[in-house]
Design a protein around this motif. Structure first.
Motif, PDB file in Angstrom:
ATOM      1  N   HIS A   1      -7.651  33.002  29.296  1.00 19.23           N
ATOM      2  CA  HIS A   1      -7.999  31.587  29.183  1.00 19.23           C
ATOM      3  C   HIS A   1      -7.502  31.023  27.855  1.00 19.23           C
ATOM      4  O   HIS A   1      -6.998  31.763  26.999  1.00 19.23           O
ATOM      5  CB  HIS A   1      -9.507  31.376  29.331  1.00 19.23           C
ATOM      6  CG  HIS A   1     -10.346  31.962  28.234  1.00 19.23           C
ATOM      7  ND1 HIS A   1     -10.448  33.323  28.000  1.00 19.23           N
ATOM      8  CD2 HIS A   1     -11.146  31.365  27.297  1.00 19.23           C
ATOM      9  CE1 HIS A   1     -11.268  33.543  26.988  1.00 19.23           C
ATOM     10  NE2 HIS A   1     -11.688  32.382  26.538  1.00 19.23           N
TER      11      HIS A   1
ATOM     12  N   LEU B   1      -7.555  30.328  33.000  1.00 19.10           N
ATOM     13  CA  LEU B   1      -8.416  29.153  32.924  1.00 19.10           C
ATOM     14  C   LEU B   1      -8.278  28.493  31.557  1.00 19.10           C
ATOM     15  O   LEU B   1      -7.764  29.086  30.610  1.00 19.10           O
ATOM     16  CB  LEU B   1      -9.876  29.552  33.165  1.00 19.10           C
ATOM     17  CG  LEU B   1     -10.168  30.278  34.480  1.00 19.10           C
ATOM     18  CD1 LEU B   1     -11.661  30.591  34.590  1.00 19.10           C
ATOM     19  CD2 LEU B   1      -9.701  29.467  35.679  1.00 19.10           C
TER      20      LEU B   1
ATOM     21  N   ARG C   1      -7.395  25.105  35.677  1.00 20.83           N
ATOM     22  CA  ARG C   1      -6.851  26.354  36.174  1.00 20.83           C
ATOM     23  C   ARG C   1      -5.338  26.239  36.106  1.00 20.83           C
ATOM     24  O   ARG C   1      -4.750  25.330  36.686  1.00 20.83           O
ATOM     25  CB  ARG C   1      -7.293  26.644  37.610  1.00 20.83           C
ATOM     26  CG  ARG C   1      -6.769  28.013  38.099  1.00 20.83           C
ATOM     27  CD  ARG C   1      -7.312  28.441  39.443  1.00 20.83           C
ATOM     28  NE  ARG C   1      -6.870  27.568  40.521  1.00 20.83           N
ATOM     29  CZ  ARG C   1      -7.661  26.786  41.233  1.00 20.83           C
ATOM     30  NH1 ARG C   1      -8.958  26.757  40.977  1.00 20.83           N
ATOM     31  NH2 ARG C   1      -7.173  26.023  42.192  1.00 20.83           N
TER      32      ARG C   1
END
Length: 345
Positions: free
Chosen positions: A144, A223, A217
């Motif tokens: 992420h 993410l 996303r």
């Protein structure tokens, strides 16, 4: 010499003037603004002033025009300049809508002129070494990323010019303040597939949001989180870009994202990581980003190549901002298709 003109004598024009003056083979020969008082401050030997763009384009042999006007005027001015056969450097955001961005790109292509969008933070020393690490695969698989802009823009900031804080000319906190950080985010992480967002106008008397939070996303499966606000008290707190992967963690932050705050990679010893941090700390700003852009455009024209930061790059981050705003307005996730970040529901 590559001859430059500037349209718009507001705050950001100073950076363009200094960048042109510092660039070998670049020369400022024309400046345009409807306000004679603002215009007169920048006139000097060899620099002619104009109060309308059409006259400047007719009378001045400029090769490149830097557009430094309010955001909502960028599209029309870019098209006007390109149709006159001049190259364009346009401040961020390149436009407020994807339709305008597409028209700008198309007209510049049809006229055979370069279109560069001002995202100078890519040239920050910390961002250059971060991009190098990304390209080397040093993070492994990304999990992420976070893009955070926690700044202060008080009511006096918005009241100083009638266009600030308006839907038509400003576009909101993502469009006007956080867009550079978002450009860096997708430059590092790649295309975004879907976004969900909340936005609010909490503290400022303006038409657009002063705080927004989005969840992303990426097409890779990673993410992301965006937090952007101009409501921080009493001054700017931070601008931070954080990337997290299976073999690497990097955080670049500070009041502006110029300093490495965490630099940990499986293929680096602690001594090597510390050396990189110390090198950046010695010169966190590097060469001014606007100068890098002017130098690049000057070279691009001489070599007949596109600029490093193109209209397509500007469109890509604009698509992300538009998607975040649409998701917040509708309360529904928004997907971005694969046509250079175009939005679809």
């Amino acid at each position: 010499m590559i001859r430059y003109g500037i349209v718009g004598c507001g705050h950001i024009a100073k950076k363009h003037v200094e960048a042109i003056q510092a660039t070998v083979d670049a020369e400022l020969i024309a400046i345009c603004d409807r306000d004679n008082n603002r215009l007169s401050r920048w006139l000097a030997d060899g620099v002619r002033g104009y109060t309308d763009v059409e006259t400047m384009l007719q009378e001045s042999p400029v090769d490149v025009v830097c557009i430094c006007t309010p955001s909502g005027t960028h599209a029309a001015l870019t098209i006007q300049v390109a149709q006159a056969g001049r190259h364009v450097i346009v401040e961020k955001p390149m436009a407020l809508s994807l339709a305008d961005a597409d028209r700008m790109i198309d007209v510049c292509r049809e006229q055979g002129v370069n279109l560069a969008v001002v995202h100078p933070n890519r040239f920050r020393p910390a961002m250059e070494v971060l991009k190098k690490r990304v390209n080397e695969g040093a993070f492994g698989t990304f999990s992420h990323a976070n893009a955070t802009v926690r700044w202060n823009r008080d009511q006096a900031y918005f009241d100083q010019d009638p266009w600030r804080g308006t839907k038509e000319m400003d576009g909101g906190v993502l469009m006007n303040q956080a867009i550079h950080n978002l450009d860096l985010l997708i430059w590092m992480m790649g295309e975004v597939e879907e976004v969900s967002s909340y936005q609010a106008t909490r503290l400022r008397d303006i038409e657009v949001e002063d705080v927004m939070v989005s969840v992303l996303r990426f097409r890779s499966g990673a993410l992301g989180v965006i937090e952007a606000a101009v409501t921080l008290y009493p001054k700017n707190l931070e601008e931070t870009l954080s990337l997290f992967g299976e073999t690497g963690t990097a955080v670049v932050g500070g009041p502006t994202a110029n300093w490495i705050q965490s630099w940990q990679f499986a293929d680096l010893s602690q001594e090597e990581a510390t050396e990189t941090i110390q090198q950046i700390t010695k010169n966190p700003y590097g060469k001014p980003g606007h100068q890098c852009l002017i130098e690049d455009m000057t070279t691009a024209i001489k070599m007949g190549r596109p600029p490093m930061i193109t209209g397509e790059d500007g469109r890509r981050v604009l698509a992300l901002v538009n998607a975040c705003q649409q998701a917040a307005a509708t309360g529904q996730p928004v997907r971005l298709d694969e046509s250079i970040g175009g939005i679809k529901r």
